[in-house]
Design a protein around this motif. Structure first.
Motif, PDB file in Angstrom:
ATOM      1  N   UNK A 319      63.973  54.771  11.665  1.00  0.00           N
ATOM      2  CA  UNK A 319      63.498  53.414  11.947  1.00  0.00           C
ATOM      3  C   UNK A 319      63.084  53.287  13.408  1.00  0.00           C
ATOM      4  N   UNK A 320      61.934  52.648  13.616  1.00  0.00           N
ATOM      5  CA  UNK A 320      61.414  52.529  14.982  1.00  0.00           C
ATOM      6  C   UNK A 320      61.713  51.171  15.610  1.00  0.00           C
ATOM      7  N   UNK A 321      62.287  50.238  14.844  1.00  0.00           N
ATOM      8  CA  UNK A 321      62.654  48.942  15.403  1.00  0.00           C
ATOM      9  C   UNK A 321      64.007  49.033  16.098  1.00  0.00           C
ATOM     10  N   UNK A 322      64.288  48.061  16.955  1.00  0.00           N
ATOM     11  CA  UNK A 322      65.628  47.916  17.533  1.00  0.00           C
ATOM     12  C   UNK A 322      65.927  46.416  17.611  1.00  0.00           C
ATOM     13  N   UNK A 340      68.561  55.819  21.843  1.00  0.00           N
ATOM     14  CA  UNK A 340      69.215  56.591  20.789  1.00  0.00           C
ATOM     15  C   UNK A 340      69.009  55.931  19.430  1.00  0.00           C
ATOM     16  N   UNK A 341      69.102  54.608  19.396  1.00  0.00           N
ATOM     17  CA  UNK A 341      69.065  53.836  18.151  1.00  0.00           C
ATOM     18  C   UNK A 341      67.752  53.072  18.046  1.00  0.00           C
ATOM     19  N   UNK A 342      66.734  53.520  17.380  1.00  0.00           N
ATOM     20  CA  UNK A 342      66.662  54.865  16.830  1.00  0.00           C
ATOM     21  C   UNK A 342      65.421  55.539  17.383  1.00  0.00           C
ATOM     22  N   UNK A 374      58.095  56.018   9.302  1.00  0.00           N
ATOM     23  CA  UNK A 374      58.769  55.269  10.371  1.00  0.00           C
ATOM     24  C   UNK A 374      58.877  53.823   9.908  1.00  0.00           C
ATOM     25  N   UNK A 375      60.100  53.390   9.617  1.00  0.00           N
ATOM     26  CA  UNK A 375      60.277  52.068   9.009  1.00  0.00           C
ATOM     27  C   UNK A 375      60.669  51.029  10.045  1.00  0.00           C
ATOM     28  N   UNK A 376      60.288  49.800   9.758  1.00  0.00           N
ATOM     29  CA  UNK A 376      60.722  48.664  10.565  1.00  0.00           C
ATOM     30  C   UNK A 376      61.834  47.932   9.822  1.00  0.00           C
ATOM     31  N   UNK A 377      62.450  46.969  10.490  1.00  0.00           N
ATOM     32  CA  UNK A 377      63.407  46.099   9.824  1.00  0.00           C
ATOM     33  C   UNK A 377      64.738  46.711   9.468  1.00  0.00           C
ATOM     34  N   UNK A 378      65.033  47.909   9.965  1.00  0.00           N
ATOM     35  CA  UNK A 378      66.344  48.504   9.651  1.00  0.00           C
ATOM     36  C   UNK A 378      67.469  47.667  10.222  1.00  0.00           C
ATOM     37  N   UNK A 379      67.284  47.216  11.466  1.00  0.00           N
ATOM     38  CA  UNK A 379      68.335  46.443  12.132  1.00  0.00           C
ATOM     39  C   UNK A 379      68.536  45.071  11.492  1.00  0.00           C
ATOM     40  N   UNK A 380      67.603  44.655  10.654  1.00  0.00           N
ATOM     41  CA  UNK A 380      67.695  43.354   9.993  1.00  0.00           C
ATOM     42  C   UNK A 380      68.198  43.473   8.560  1.00  0.00           C
ATOM     43  N   UNK A 468      72.168  53.029   6.357  1.00  0.00           N
ATOM     44  CA  UNK A 468      70.876  53.264   6.993  1.00  0.00           C
ATOM     45  C   UNK A 468      69.850  53.498   5.892  1.00  0.00           C
ATOM     46  N   UNK A 469      68.631  53.836   6.290  1.00  0.00           N
ATOM     47  CA  UNK A 469      67.506  53.752   5.365  1.00  0.00           C
ATOM     48  C   UNK A 469      67.550  54.730   4.196  1.00  0.00           C
ATOM     49  N   UNK A 470      68.336  55.797   4.309  1.00  0.00           N
ATOM     50  CA  UNK A 470      68.463  56.733   3.196  1.00  0.00           C
ATOM     51  C   UNK A 470      68.964  56.044   1.924  1.00  0.00           C
ATOM     52  N   UNK A 471      69.774  54.972   2.116  1.00  0.00           N
ATOM     53  CA  UNK A 471      70.388  54.343   0.949  1.00  0.00           C
ATOM     54  C   UNK A 471      69.352  53.802  -0.030  1.00  0.00           C
TER      55      UNK A 471
END
Length: 543
Positions: A319-322, A340-342, A374-380, A468-471
């Motif tokens: 994920x490219x968002x923070x 680091x994240x991410x 490269x996904x967005x919105x992981x932190x959300x 995380x996004x693998x799920x």
């Protein structure tokens, strides 16, 4: 794993070893030898851009995340990867909804009697405060759930057997209330919300109510628009109640009696049983404006060389968002750079793509196709990967595996004074024995890291296997491996800077990712999900 695959891997291992064997003649290159094209300098160059102050922490839906997405698309174009997004671009666009609550009106009734009718907004303070959630109109009867404790081994359960449609009134205490079980009651049990009595300090309640006034009219939380349109369900509310009203709901005369009641429950928690508060109903009515937020995933394809296998894809994601800009630290820094994240995972994905494209240009590219996602919105809330998995560019049936990377550039406290050449492996053997074998082989080929399975447990309290996004691939039956270096003191803090990246172990972890990607792309057999416990877990408790 089949004998055919084992022989293939053995030959591969010998080939990989020959790369580093000194001799008078240079052996011909293989796809695996191109991992050496990944260097610390290359990693630093791109990470310095993504973690720079000018990108303001890359928060989802902001112009700064947009700048990061455009930078990544530019780099993938330079590498020569195929644009497979919308309108032949590198972008997969999607929409989010962001509710902005203007006010919440609460009405507590006891039969025909209205006990409380108050409103909380930017100008008024009522007798309830919504801590989070609660953007839907909900109502239901109230059940007293004690201190919200649950411990099956000790015979403690303060929750009613049926929570559906009910409010759970809980005397919250951080060290005793089982928030994980309470959250489950709300999300999968169907409770409409919880009402928290937090101690007896009325001043503390009023201070929180005043603080929360600043949130009215501002967008809070992001949701996938298509799920909101299709779902029709309501979001549960976490409400805090004024202690004096909480005492009244329980039929207690004063705050002293409230404190005494809580003490008795905590002294003998196993003896408490949930009690319906007969006749009491809470109506929670928000006024909400829905804003639409636009964001995007970045998608780039390296097409495989095999006429048949190229129709199958290995997905490499990060994920490219923070989290953007927030509260300043002691130095006054309020930009959460997320090196680091991410940033670390995003740049590792980028340089795996670059090295693999160079291998393809040399005639030794992957047989299967590789999608760099490269996904967005992981932190959300894993939003970008959820959108992709529900709207895959390449079918889930043809998705061989997912390799996900989130935070591989630092060293966690456990390894500060020991060997930093480690990585946590989550997924692999708890999902697919073949994925585990391939991961072990990828490590033997060069990085030789310590592959720790500390968090690789379906019952691990951290639940990293679904965080995380693998799920969003695993829930659909796609085997995955998640690479992770653990949390550190700068996790979701402004000091997650590039200067704190430990580049030697970061480089090794990136090469491990490259090797595994190449192995999955070239293996004659695709890995299968063969852990029955995982299969049952995803069926019973899907996201």
């Amino acid at each position: 794993m089949t004998n055919k695959a084992l022989l293939f891997l053995l030959a591969l291992s010998l080939s990989a070893c020959s790369i580093f064997k000194k001799g008078p003649e240079t052996p011909p290159p293989t796809i695996y030898s191109f991992s050496e094209e990944i260097t610390k300098d290359r990693l630093y160059s791109d990470l310095a851009v993504l973690a720079h102050d000018s990108l303001q922490g890359r928060e989802t839906g902001t112009i700064y995340e947009e700048k990061a997405a455009r930078y990544l698309s530019k780099r993938y174009a330079e590498i020569g990867l195929k644009a497979v997004g919308d309108d032949n671009s590198y972008f997969q666009h999607y929409e989010l909804t962001q509710p902005a609550v203007e006010q919440v009106t609460y009405r507590l009734a006891d039969g025909d009697e209205v006990v409380d009718n108050s409103t909380h907004n930017a100008q008024q303070i009522g007798n309830f405060v919504t801590l989070f959630g609660g953007s839907d109109t909900v109502s239901g009867p109230v059940v007293f759930a004690g201190a919200g404790m649950y411990n099956e081994a000790e015979g403690i359960n303060h929750f009613p057997e049926d929570v559906s449609g009910k409010w759970l009134l809980v005397m919250y205490e951080r060290s005793n209330t089982n928030m994980q079980y309470l959250q489950r009651a709300l999300t999968s049990g169907g409770a409409v919300g919880t009402i928290l009595i937090v101690g007896t300090d009325t001043t503390d309640f009023l201070q929180e109510a005043k603080t929360r006034q600043d949130y009215f009219g501002r967008g809070q939380g992001l949701n996938l628009k298509y799920l909101q349109e299709d779902d029709g369900s309501t979001a549960p509310a976490f409400n805090r109640v004024h202690p004096e009203l909480g005492a009244r709901m329980l039929g207690l005369e004063n705050l002293e009696a409230l404190a005494e009641t809580q003490s008795k429950i905590l002294e003998e928690p196993a003896s408490f049983q949930a009690k319906p508060l007969e006749g009491q109903t809470l109506y929670h009515n928000p006024v909400v404006n829905e804003n639409t937020v636009h964001t995007k995933n970045v998608v780039a394809l390296l097409e495989g060389s095999d006429p048949e296998l190229k129709n199958e894809v290995v997905v490499l994601s990060a994920h490219y968002d923070h989290v953007g800009v927030g509260q300043p630290d002691s130095t006054g820094d309020n930009i959460y750079n997320g090196a680091d994240d991410d940033g670390s995972g995003t740049v590792a994905t980028l340089h795996t793509a670059q090295a693999m494209a160079e291998a393809k240009a040399a005639g030794v590219g992957p047989k299967r196709s590789v999608l760099f996602l490269s996904v967005s919105g992981e932190e959300k809330g894993l939003l970008g990967s959820r959108y992709y998995s529900d709207h895959p560019i390449f079918s889930i049936e043809n998705t061989v595996a997912n390799i996900n990377i989130d935070m591989i550039g630092r060293v966690d406290p456990e390894h500060q004074n020991s060997d930093s050449s480690y990585v946590y492996i989550i997924g692999g053997k708890i999902i697919s024995s073949q994925m585990d074998s391939l991961t072990q082989m990828a490590n033997v080929m060069g990085p030789n890291l310590v592959l720790s399975d500390r968090y690789n447990d379906l019952e691990d309290p951290n639940q990293f296997y679904r965080r995380s996004d693998h799920w969003n691939f695993g829930r659909l039956g796609v085997p995955f491996v998640f690479f992770f270096n653990g949390t550190h003191e700068d996790y979701h803090r402004p000091q997650d800077h590039i200067e704190k990246i430990t580049f030697e172990p970061y480089l090794k972890r990136t090469k491990l990712v490259y090797n595994l990607t190449a192995l999955l792309a070239n293996s004659p057999d695709r890995p299968l999900v063969d852990n029955q416990e995982f299969i049952e877990k995803t069926q019973v408790d899907p996201r």
